[in-house]
Design an enzyme around this catalytic site. Structure first.
Site, PDB file in Angstrom:
ATOM      1  N   ASP D  18      -6.384   0.591   4.199  1.00 52.11           N
ATOM      2  CA  ASP D  18      -6.704   1.964   3.796  1.00 52.11           C
ATOM      3  C   ASP D  18      -6.553   2.172   2.302  1.00 52.11           C
ATOM      4  O   ASP D  18      -7.466   2.670   1.637  1.00 52.11           O
ATOM      5  CB  ASP D  18      -5.769   2.976   4.474  1.00 52.11           C
ATOM      6  CG  ASP D  18      -5.788   2.865   5.971  1.00 52.11           C
ATOM      7  OD1 ASP D  18      -6.533   2.038   6.517  1.00 52.11           O
ATOM      8  OD2 ASP D  18      -5.016   3.610   6.601  1.00 52.11           O
ATOM      9  N   ARG D  99       9.571   9.291   3.168  1.00 56.62           N
ATOM     10  CA  ARG D  99       8.488   9.951   2.427  1.00 56.62           C
ATOM     11  C   ARG D  99       8.976  10.659   1.162  1.00 56.62           C
ATOM     12  O   ARG D  99       8.363  10.509   0.105  1.00 56.62           O
ATOM     13  CB  ARG D  99       7.730  10.928   3.328  1.00 56.62           C
ATOM     14  CG  ARG D  99       6.922  10.245   4.433  1.00 56.62           C
ATOM     15  CD  ARG D  99       6.227   9.019   3.953  1.00 56.62           C
ATOM     16  NE  ARG D  99       5.457   8.335   4.984  1.00 56.62           N
ATOM     17  CZ  ARG D  99       5.256   7.038   5.005  1.00 56.62           C
ATOM     18  NH1 ARG D  99       5.788   6.234   4.069  1.00 56.62           N
ATOM     19  NH2 ARG D  99       4.523   6.486   5.947  1.00 56.62           N
ATOM     20  N   ASP D 128       2.643  12.768   7.795  1.00 52.06           N
ATOM     21  CA  ASP D 128       2.963  12.231   6.472  1.00 52.06           C
ATOM     22  C   ASP D 128       2.232  12.938   5.345  1.00 52.06           C
ATOM     23  O   ASP D 128       2.754  13.098   4.245  1.00 52.06           O
ATOM     24  CB  ASP D 128       2.683  10.723   6.446  1.00 52.06           C
ATOM     25  CG  ASP D 128       3.785   9.950   7.143  1.00 52.06           C
ATOM     26  OD1 ASP D 128       4.912  10.477   7.225  1.00 52.06           O
ATOM     27  OD2 ASP D 128       3.524   8.837   7.623  1.00 52.06           O
ATOM     28  N   SER D 180      -0.607   0.951  15.226  1.00 52.18           N
ATOM     29  CA  SER D 180      -0.361   1.466  13.882  1.00 52.18           C
ATOM     30  C   SER D 180       1.149   1.434  13.660  1.00 52.18           C
ATOM     31  O   SER D 180       1.926   1.879  14.511  1.00 52.18           O
ATOM     32  CB  SER D 180      -0.905   2.899  13.840  1.00 52.18           C
ATOM     33  OG  SER D 180      -0.250   3.651  12.876  1.00 52.18           O
TER      34      SER D 180
END
Lengths: 404, 404, 404, 404
Positions: D18, D99, D128, D180
């Protein structure tokens, strides 16, 4: 974003400038039939005069006026009052409580006329869009929702008036309107104008309903409320329906300048706004209910009711009426209200509603209490033991620390 | 229960009838030396005149008068105000906040004079015994605690007066005293008399400090408070210490009848009591702090501050000042108060203190807000997405149900 | 304290040493008739063999054995499970939930036999005295309560045995008993012995019911639970009453060493205690209920359920079953459980019960979800708007600060 | 929506498919310079090999790799552990806590290189994006934010690979990827594949790190943790930094299959997702911290810590790290952790981490406790008084009702 295909839309119509523009705009932009829906939530008879004609003149194919006044007070306001909810400590949720009853009735009209979409005239910066669309999501997830204010590019009253003029749609709205208002049987809110600076005090124009406390009678007036299961059921000895009780108390409250607040609040959409709210009868009701609770609820129950009140205030404000959480929180409040029965005398004087006398058959404070006798119910020597155990953890901790 | 062996006891002495009896009673019943400790928490200079002589005349070997006024306001009241605590929605905790500062100073005197016990004059039916002894357990778990009211069999003022007369101890106390009062710089409480029936309204005798709102000036008065980190630091432009600020605001509040409440409350010991409280300056302070919070706290923070306020109200009321939980809750409130800076104008009028103007450098509502420009900070089209996600769970649930 | 006058007392009788002593002690010290009441809460058939004869032999005039097993599970345990209550994060409240059902049945026997007092065998250091007497206060405030352990001066098993021997009352109790246990259909608790030091690990003797996980089968076993409105209604496809369901799951849980915890907990009376608890079937039930909730409850509802669980855990632990607050909190939990329907497969393996498969007709997560299509229910572009509004207050605050 | 003007953007780059696409996509679509930022949060050394070259090859003008491992554990994880936060009762917040530390470092790089925008590779359906952009709003409200996944129309791995191939950008990513994953020093999460049906049990592929409990050693292993102020400071007697302690415990946890959970959770964006999480060392740490709290926190403090834990779990999960509310809640937790000092032995056995031994200098449960002596600290007769007051409101209510 390409527009959805819509055949027939029911729009929440107020007769004001915005929703008058919405009717032709929907027809032109969605090529659909538009049905007007007017909710009578007690905003005032003058607002409803000739409203059906007005809707038709604006291009609606039909107009439904639905009387929701009793339902609003009985099924939305009264249950909320049991929770003791004040949003951010002050606001009695007048606009918030009206939205779900309106949205529900609007969906019912949509089902009746076989509509495939719903529209409202709320702006994109406010809470009401969330309240309407939150209700629609729960009650009619299959219907499209159109929010013209978030779509069109009209940005001023002048443009809206021009829009109508171009289409020869009559409209009595004035070019300027300083304050933005919302009214129903419970309250009137006022935003805008001088209120836009928090360093300005509200002026006389910021209040639309109640007498200025400084102009209110110099003599106090007293009113007696009867409360059953957390609901006001009689005023001055006369049994009244929820809506009737509210009307009766509004009259008294208005006269004495009761229920004005001026608040900066957090909107759900992340910004703050400032408004003046007037809730004359409601303020009297809340004072009465809280007064009976003082007699009836034990310490732990009272604390939980306060917590419930905070939660409820956010749920109602945030447009979560038709959610499992709202039902759960209100179920808790209902249970606590089971014993909230009694009578309260409220003194009305220059802006203040104060419970001065209160009694309840379920009172844990009772004139007869003393007569239980010390040995029957309370022995002062019990307190010594209570305190030892109550402070035992503190004692052990302190003894531990002393040993170090 | 056999009595503990005690050599020297420090008694919290007020100069009133009860504690005047306690001094000789302790000497006779415990055979110990008695040291009087007088806390000056602003109960009034007249209460302190000649108090040392009186203590000695009653049999105390020494008398310590300690000025706790500034400490009370700075270290106990101001931190509590940041939490927004109103006990059971109304009571500003005037007695509750004074107890820990008194108990702490009493323990310090006990350490200084080498005492092995502490005594207080609280009755066995009230909260104050728990507050004192809770503090003693945390601060001096090694010292004995004597609570004469839970031990002796004196049950009337007459018996107390006789007790003193038999011992030739002078006492100016009158035979009858209808109301029971507690006073300090923050408040005066009144219990008893007509208040014993909740169906009686308070009469003029139930209020000891503030002017009756109906007799207050017909002209409103305005006062400006400056707030820093959740604390009032200046009044009408003049920087003042916490205690001085309170005194200045008390003067104004008293004149306008501010801060009267009449409440039936749940005592910690399980029964209800009814009292009238007057907190003139404190009520003005609370209004100012809450007004700045309206500008500064975001929605979720505001809700947590409300929850913290409920918790703090119970912790302080319940005598848990010197506990880890109280410290934790207050740490949360301190953190939220970090940005609570600003200025507020309060209108005082016939019993009401109302913030009419407010501003803050940390305001999330700001006159400059609009100038951020729609595209910079808020785009109305964002709201559509917000609402979709915000109501997604409702939508999924409704779609599920529709499929059944 | 002079003893109250009592004519007939109903004592909660277990057949153990303590309550065997209590019967003659009550007769001697209160000069009253003693009726024995035995609650069958599933503590084990062997505990009940010949218990009526034993009670009579100890001096009781009558003995009532009441089967409360189904009522315990149906009316006390199941409602508590809906709240998700774990006391202090771990304890499944086995003893706490049994006390109110026992106390209620005891009061009913007292009414039936016309008793004027109630007695229990709980010690003065534990929670159970509060639970019994809290229930008595709510259900029978007119009856006297006698707590022999807080009155007499027997302090050892030896003295108790001597007391019985002197009176020729037969008793099979042994002189030493290392561990103190409480058992019912839901759990067994063990205190004392090596557990008295928290630095000792529990040994094999600390566990009375479940297989040691290290000795449990090396092969996992799976069990399927059906859940309706937050209650387990079937096990492995077989519909069962609450009590039967518990028995079925206990059997499986015991075999796999499920439901052991070792905890230091805060007693209500202010001290800490340490205990080992075994709740085999209950642990499986809780895992299943929480698994269905994962599917069904939206985010805000889930958070409230967690808060409700904490509150419920304290209310039940603290003996507040028969209070308005308990009812209110449970009403909230009941409302949330409305949609908690589904099926769960639980894997049992060496001490662990793990939900591995779960489904619900009310699931907000659903295999069909994806087929709603992106544009129908969720459009990724909505997220941008959501985030802007969700973080708007942060943005405004940061922009404000940047300007300083 | 017209695209904003951007000159230089810093993108959070992982080296995966990605973010490899995002670099050229940003250059082409925004005509800007792209700086890659790689956060080393312990996702594994193999992930970082040659990452700078890869970023440059993809078109980045520069690549900054920043080691955040120690900061993540010390400043984000350890403070969160003190709150006792488990999201929805189970999830240890591994992705959520990483994060904010990443976003903060990304902003710092942006400041350093003079960038005017930030970009991330999060999809529009997840949490996220909210966590990143929530942090950006608070830390860099002046920088533009680009979320390519919400803008572009690439919808499959195949399209992404084609996109790179067309531009001759090398990429080792495979065409198919069933699960994932997100990994850091604290945890690995796995979503997708068989997990998409909640009626499927996880299979072996759903676990990426820990040994299957059924394959774990048949012998239990013990590890000793030292805790100071709520933080793990030593493992088996060896003082270690937060990150080192985590690494040491991960090793043991992995071996014994510790810390696997399988959960359906509510995402912030309104939908549910299902994931398998592995948190081996973290699970051991939590067990140790909670065990010390059992010794140290009094009842009311423990309850508040539980409430704080729920609040913290939502705040962290919801991406509100850099908000006043998060700071307030954590300040409360910090205060409670002040006394959380001690030592705990944890038994590791086939998927379970169980505290078997624990001690603390601040323990309110203490072997020495008994030696305080009954009369010093606890007198059983105190309990009688305690119970009378504790149940007084129930008694008054019941007496009231009996009178009716």
């Amino acid at each position: 974003m390409s527009k959805v295909q819509v055949k027939k839309v029911v729009v929440a119509y107020s007769g004001g400038l915005d929703t008058s523009v919405i009717i032709p705009w929907l027809k032109e932009n969605y090529g659909c039939e538009v049905v007007a829906f007017v909710a009578d939530v007690g905003q005032g008879a003058e607002e409803l005069v000739g409203i059906e004609e007005k809707a038709i003149a604006s291009g609606a194919s039909e107009c439904y006026v639905v009387d929701l006044k009793e339902e609003l007070v009985k099924d939305y306001i009264y249950p909320t009052l049991k929770t003791g909810a004040y949003y951010e400590g002050k606001y009695l949720l007048g606009t918030s409580m009206a939205r779900p009853v309106i949205a529900k009735a609007q969906v019912e009209v949509a089902r009746k006329v076989g509509a495939d979409a719903l529209a409202h005239g709320c702006t994109g910066k406010g809470n009401d869009q969330v309240r309407f669309e939150g209700a629609f999501a729960a009650l009619a997830p299959d219907l499209h929702v159109i929010a013209p204010w978030r779509e069109w590019d009209l940005v001023s009253r002048e443009e809206c008036l021009d829009y109508l003029a171009e289409r020869n749609i009559p409209c009595a709205a004035s070019l300027t309107k300083i304050y933005s208002r919302d009214a129903n049987a419970w309250h009137i809110s006022t935003e805008g104008g001088v209120l836009e600076s928090t360093w300005n005090a509200p002026n006389a124009d910021c209040w639309a309903w109640t007498v200025d406390p400084e102009q209110a009678p110099n003599e106090a007036e007293y009113v007696t409320l009867k409360v059953q299961k957390g609901e006001v059921v009689a005023v001055d000895g006369k049994e009244l329906s929820p809506y009737q009780a509210l009307i009766a108390l509004n009259e008294k409250g208005v006269k004495h300048g009761i229920g004005r607040i001026d608040i900066v609040e957090n909107r759900l959409v992340g910004m703050k706004s400032r408004g003046c709210y007037e809730t004359p009868g409601g303020t009297i009701m809340m004072e009465a209910l809280r007064a009976v609770e003082q007699l009836v609820l034990d310490k732990a129950s009272f604390e939980f009711r306060e917590e419930i009140g905070i939660k409820a205030s956010h749920l109602v404000y945030d447009g979560r009426w038709f959610t499992p959480l709202r039902k759960s929180v209100f179920a808790a409040a209902d249970a606590l209200a089971e014993d909230v029965n009694g009578e309260v005398v409220i003194k009305l004087y220059k802006g203040q509603a104060t419970a001065t006398q209160k009694r309840s058959e379920n009172s844990l404070y009772s004139e007869e209490f003393a007569t239980f006798g010390a040995d029957e119910v309370y022995d002062q020597s019990h307190a010594g033991g209570f305190i030892r155990l109550y402070s035992l953890a503190s004692r052990i901790k302190a003894l531990n620390e002393a040993k170090k």
